[in-house]
Enzyme design. Structure first.
Site, PDB file in Angstrom:
ATOM      1  CG  PHE A  40      -1.960   1.017   1.208  1.00 57.69           C
ATOM      2  CD1 PHE A  40      -3.184   0.560   0.547  1.00 57.69           C
ATOM      3  CD2 PHE A  40      -1.882   2.202   2.002  1.00 57.69           C
ATOM      4  CE1 PHE A  40      -4.192   1.602   0.561  1.00 57.69           C
ATOM      5  CE2 PHE A  40      -2.931   3.018   1.808  1.00 57.69           C
ATOM      6  CZ  PHE A  40      -4.113   2.781   1.166  1.00 57.69           C
ATOM      7  CG  ASP A  76      -0.030  -2.818   7.154  1.00 53.98           C
ATOM      8  OD1 ASP A  76      -1.236  -3.051   7.554  1.00 53.98           O
ATOM      9  OD2 ASP A  76       0.071  -1.630   6.826  1.00 53.98           O
ATOM     10  CE1 TYR A 134      -9.586   2.714   6.751  1.00 52.15           C
ATOM     11  CE2 TYR A 134      -8.508   3.697   8.861  1.00 52.15           C
ATOM     12  CZ  TYR A 134      -8.527   3.284   7.503  1.00 52.15           C
ATOM     13  OH  TYR A 134      -7.220   3.701   6.826  1.00 52.15           O
ATOM     14  CE  LYS A 135      -7.939  -0.188   5.245  1.00 56.40           C
ATOM     15  NZ  LYS A 135      -6.475  -0.363   4.752  1.00 56.40           N
ATOM     16  NE  ARG A 151     -10.152  -2.613  -2.602  1.00 56.56           N
ATOM     17  CZ  ARG A 151      -9.588  -1.812  -1.816  1.00 56.56           C
ATOM     18  NH1 ARG A 151      -8.593  -2.277  -1.355  1.00 56.56           N
ATOM     19  NH2 ARG A 151     -10.085  -0.727  -1.056  1.00 56.56           N
TER      20      ARG A 151
HETATM   21  C1  LIG Z   1      -5.784   0.640   4.758  1.00 52.38           C
HETATM   22  C2  LIG Z   1      -4.231   0.606   4.835  1.00 52.38           C
HETATM   23  C3  LIG Z   1      -3.701   1.727   5.295  1.00 52.38           C
HETATM   24  C4  LIG Z   1      -4.418   3.049   6.042  1.00 52.38           C
HETATM   25  O1  LIG Z   1      -3.540   3.645   6.735  1.00 52.38           O
HETATM   26  P1  LIG Z   1      -4.254   5.080   7.425  1.00 52.38           P
HETATM   27  O2  LIG Z   1      -3.055   5.787   8.043  1.00 52.38           O
HETATM   28  O3  LIG Z   1      -5.051   4.510   8.331  1.00 52.38           O
HETATM   29  O4  LIG Z   1      -4.812   5.936   6.361  1.00 52.38           O
HETATM   30  C5  LIG Z   1      -2.253   1.657   5.665  1.00 52.38           C
HETATM   31  N1  LIG Z   1      -1.548   0.238   4.988  1.00 52.38           N
HETATM   32  C6  LIG Z   1      -2.180  -0.465   4.366  1.00 52.38           C
HETATM   33  C7  LIG Z   1      -1.748  -1.870   3.750  1.00 52.38           C
HETATM   34  C8  LIG Z   1      -3.875  -0.412   4.384  1.00 52.38           C
HETATM   35  O5  LIG Z   1      -4.511  -1.310   3.658  1.00 52.38           O
END
Ligand SMILES: *Cc1c(COP(=O)(O)O)cnc(C)c1O
Length: 397
Positions: A112, A182, A207-208, A356
């Site tokens: 990401f 992560d 939040y996921k 997705r």
């Molecule tokens: C959703 C996601 C994030 C989100 O990071 P925030 O700091 O909450 O905006 C980071 N890394 C990955 C791999 C994600 O899927």
């Protein structure tokens, strides 16, 4: 009758098939009630007394312990609070402090972007260090004694491809590499065993699949063996041994507590805390089994109905190698997703061509998987996507 595990525990709009819980989990009814209570009774009535009388001061650790159970971490090793990006900054710096003086943070090119950006920023502030990215299936080959830290996201946000955490961690450790995982698309989606995999650090998202609400706090895990050794890069007062001693000098708190930084967002933590209680009713293994069932139904139904329209599976076909999302490629993917949303099926789009669909085992069902596939088929066969308004990209895709 739905076969979703806890559908009635969620407040979901009628007539919508929600397949974006990997981006923003749905609203648990208990979270709504809890936030209301936190607002009116705790904040409204107790005011500052809420820190002691409502237990706000211990909420970040309490929420962390609830998350710990889902990811194979012992009590006290996970702290909730701050977003994933910030937690990654903390984890990477701690990992680099522990690691041998080497030149590389290794990650995969599919990671990401915020993870890559944070790693780039961290590397720039340390001389002689840079971020190296390789194709996801080349990570094992790229491990070497130049690598200080291996930083990976277990489930790829585009394709859902799952890295083998245990195998990669073992290979990394053999070369003296510290690991940072992560779990943004793992926590609440599939069983994770951080201790069995001997992960050094991990971060993730609230939040996921944990359904903590928009911008919910994320979390950080520190392996118990490292907790007493690390120097927090963000040495804030909540991570101090005695915040209310107001000592002018920083002394880190015991254990993972030192990863706390400043005053936590209590309303958001309260929502996440309540949402996590849903996991008292189902196990993560049950959730995984259901997730595999419904994602498999979806793949089969989409391929049966949509293959003639240029839709290609982007996720691993083997359910053991993917998380809880299914992605398909289509050259008009953005417009197709917008047209599906208008038809009541909410998925999302990731550049360049990925449609997705996240399947949240707690509230999605196999009937929804079948129905979503037939909506996709209708959008494609009737070319419902082929309208200029579906091509205008919104700020959030
Ligand atoms: C959703 C996601 C994030 C989100 O990071 P925030 O700091 O909450 O905006 C980071 N890394 C990955 C791999 C994600 O899927």
């Amino acid at each position: 009758m739905t076969d979703a595990l806890l559908r009635s525990a969620f407040s979901l709009p009628e007539g919508i098939i929600y397949l974006d819980g990997n981006s923003l989990g749905a609203l648990p009814k208990v979270a709504a009630a809890r936030v209301q209570r936190c607002l009116m009774e705790e904040w409204g009535e107790r005011l500052i007394r809420g820190w002691n009388d409502s237990g706000w001061i211990d909420l970040a650790s309490g929420v962390g312990d609830k998350i710990a159970k889902l990811i194979g971490a012992p009590p006290g090793s996970v702290i909730a609070g701050d977003g994933t990006s910030v937690n990654l900054f903390k984890a990477l710096n701690a990992a680099l402090d522990m690691a041998a003086k080497r030149e590389t943070i290794l990650s995969d090119i599919g990671n990401f972007p915020t993870d890559l950006y944070i790693a780039q920023g961290v590397a720039q502030r340390r001389s002689g260090l840079s971020l190296k990215t390789v194709e996801p299936d080349k990570v094992a080959d790229a491990l070497s004694d130049d690598v200080a830290v291996l930083m990976l996201t277990q489930v790829d946000y585009r394709t859902g491809r799952l890295h083998d955490m245990a195998a990669l961690s073992e290979a990394a450790h053999e070369l003296g590499i510290v690991t940072v995982w992560d779990l943004a698309h793992s926590a609440g989606a599939l069983p994770v065993d951080l201790m069995a995999a001997r992960a050094d650090f991990a971060v993730g998202c609230g939040y996921k699949y944990l359904n903590g609400g928009p911008g919910a706090p994320g979390f950080i895990f520190v392996h118990p063996e490292h907790q007493a050794k690390i120097r927090p890069a963000l040495s804030g007062w909540f991570g101090h041994e005695a915040p209310f001693a107001f000592d002018p000098d920083y002394r880190p708190a015991e254990g993972a507590e030192r990863m706390k930084v400043g005053t936590p967002p209590i309303l958001s933590l309260a929502a996440l805390d309540a949402a996590l209680d849903l996991w008292e009713e189902v196990t993560i293994d049950e959730a995984r089994a259901h997730s595999i069932r419904i994602t498999s139904v979806f793949i089969e139904a989409v391929e049966a109905a949509c293959a003639d329209f240029g839709v290609r599976l982007a996720s691993p076909r083997n359910a053991k190698r993917r998380g809880s999302q299914v992605s398909f490629r289509h050259e008009e993917g953005y417009a197709v997703v917008q047209a599906m949303i208008e038809q009541g099926v909410i998925g999302d789009f990731r550049s360049p061509d990925i449609m997705r669909f996240g399947f949240a085992p707690l509230y999605n069902s196999s009937d929804e998987a079948t129905e979503a596939a037939s909506v996709m088929a209708r959008v494609l066969s009737d070319r419902l996507w082929d309208e200029p308004r579906f091509r205008t990209r919104a700020k959030v895709t």
